[in-house]
Design an enzyme around this catalytic site. Structure first.
Site, PDB file in Angstrom:
ATOM      1  N   SER A  69     -76.399  15.165 -38.653  1.00  0.00           N
ATOM      2  CA  SER A  69     -76.441  14.286 -39.825  1.00  0.00           C
ATOM      3  C   SER A  69     -77.821  14.348 -40.477  1.00  0.00           C
ATOM      4  CB  SER A  69     -76.085  12.849 -39.436  1.00  0.00           C
ATOM      5  OG  SER A  69     -76.850  12.427 -38.329  1.00  0.00           O
TER       6      SER A  69
ATOM      7  N   ASP B  38     -78.000  17.779 -31.427  1.00  0.00           N
ATOM      8  CA  ASP B  38     -76.763  18.411 -31.890  1.00  0.00           C
ATOM      9  C   ASP B  38     -76.950  19.919 -32.028  1.00  0.00           C
ATOM     10  OD1 ASP B  38     -74.497  16.876 -32.224  1.00  0.00           O
ATOM     11  OD2 ASP B  38     -75.085  16.128 -34.197  1.00  0.00           O
TER      12      ASP B  38
ATOM     13  N   GLU C  97     -69.291  19.784 -30.974  1.00  0.00           N
ATOM     14  CA  GLU C  97     -68.027  19.212 -31.438  1.00  0.00           C
ATOM     15  C   GLU C  97     -66.860  20.092 -31.013  1.00  0.00           C
ATOM     16  OE1 GLU C  97     -68.238  18.680 -35.680  1.00  0.00           O
ATOM     17  OE2 GLU C  97     -70.013  17.408 -35.557  1.00  0.00           O
TER      18      GLU C  97
ATOM     19  N   GLU D  78     -65.579   9.754 -32.237  1.00  0.00           N
ATOM     20  CA  GLU D  78     -65.871   9.323 -33.614  1.00  0.00           C
ATOM     21  C   GLU D  78     -64.581   9.012 -34.367  1.00  0.00           C
ATOM     22  OE1 GLU D  78     -68.695  11.724 -35.725  1.00  0.00           O
ATOM     23  OE2 GLU D  78     -68.432  10.593 -37.586  1.00  0.00           O
TER      24      GLU D  78
HETATM   25  O1  KIV Z   1     -74.667  13.940 -36.468  1.00  0.00           O
HETATM   26  C1  KIV Z   1     -74.536  12.775 -36.085  1.00  0.00           C
HETATM   27  O2  KIV Z   1     -75.291  11.862 -36.464  1.00  0.00           O
HETATM   28  C2  KIV Z   1     -73.463  12.487 -35.138  1.00  0.00           C
HETATM   29  C3  KIV Z   1     -73.141  11.051 -34.875  1.00  0.00           C
HETATM   30  C4  KIV Z   1     -72.504  10.422 -36.058  1.00  0.00           C
HETATM   31  C5  KIV Z   1     -72.339  10.872 -33.647  1.00  0.00           C
HETATM   32  O3  KIV Z   1     -72.863  13.365 -34.630  1.00  0.00           O
END
Ligand code: KIV
Length: 272
Positions: A53, A91, A123, A190
């Site tokens: 994000s 991530d 993911e 999510e």
């Molecule tokens: O990228 C992100 O912030 C996320 C969260 C919303 C879980 O994956």
């Protein structure tokens, strides 16, 4: 506050499991820079996610797809330096693990080596299980992510609620079990119905961390710019504002501008 929240020792993947066993909820928030992460870490947050994000929040993109491994490492490195307590999860961006196991493992190793994060997050379910197994075999803690998976936004055509029907709910539960058996250290759920998230949380050993998944998960995560009230015009049902930083910063910058213009800043005491 829970017993681990008041203990400022470094939180590990093992601590997260202990928290689930003890019934202590895990509080996770995103951060992408040193200064913000330091505030959250010193406040005692259990875990910080350098979410992709960052693509939206830090770079102003419409979705998470454009952000690169190099950019994620840049953000994660800044966050990891700030965290003496929080479990730091980075991530893996779109394209860095979907091609094959070897490329995924190589990128996960790079992220761990260069950023100082404690775990990576990916993911997907059974379709990436082999890649996840490769990462776990390399000694890398992995966090799974099921339900709304923003990297697949073009496949699903939007950010709506996932696993609404029985078949999708059954598939999500099977994916969760498979990831759990493989050994993920946590699982983000999510935007799925709260009853399903509760069922998954009660079924698997790994702690679940929900966003838009109700109160039955083992923890919660929010994007900090949303939760702290920095962004405007984004207010999904699941989001609660815990601060009004937008107003606070707007007031502050307005005062600063006024003081510069009317020459009351800097004053005698603020000058050499
Ligand atoms: O990228 C992100 O912030 C996320 C969260 C919303 C879980 O994956």
């Amino acid at each position: 506050m829970g017993y681990l929240s008041t203990d400022k020792k470094k939180i590990t993947a093992t601590t997260l499991r202990d928290m689930k066993a003890a019934g202590e909820k895990i509080a996770q928030i995103t951060a992408y820079d040193f200064t913000t992460a330091k505030i959250f870490d010193e406040a005692g947050i259990d875990s910080i996610l350098i979410g992709d994000s960052a693509s939206n929040v830090m770079c102003g993109n419409n979705d998470t797809l454009p952000i690169t491994v190099d950019e994620m490492i840049y953000h994660a490195k800044s966050v990891a330096k700030a965290c003496n307590h929080a479990f730091v999860v980075c991530d893996m961006p779109f394209g860095s693990y979907q091609v094959n196991r070897e490329e995924g493992v190589r990128n996960a190793i790079r992220i761990m080596k260069e950023s100082g994060a404690d775990a990576v997050k990916l993911e997907g379910g059974t379709e990436i299980l082999d890649t996840i197994r490769g990462m776990l075999a390399a000694g890398i803690p992995v966090v799974g992510h099921l339900g709304l998976t923003p990297q697949s936004v073009h496949k699903f055509g939007g950010y709506g609620l996932r696993a609404k029907n029985e078949a999708e709910a059954a598939k999500l539960l099977e994916d969760a079990k498979a990831l759990d058996e493989a050994g993920v250290c946590a699982l983000v759920l999510e935007k799925v119905p709260s009853q399903l998230a509760k069922k998954v949380s009660e079924t698997i050993k790994a702690p679940t961390i929900g966003i838009g998944a109700g109160n039955g998960t083992d923890g919660q995560v929010l994007v900090y710019a949303d939760a702290m009230g920095m962004t405007r015009g984004f207010k999904p049902k699941f989001l609660r504002y815990f601060a009004d930083v937008n107003k606070c910063m707007t007031d502050g910058i307005t005062d600063y501008m006024r003081a510069v213009k009317d020459q009351s800043f800097p004053n005698e005491q603020e000058s050499y």
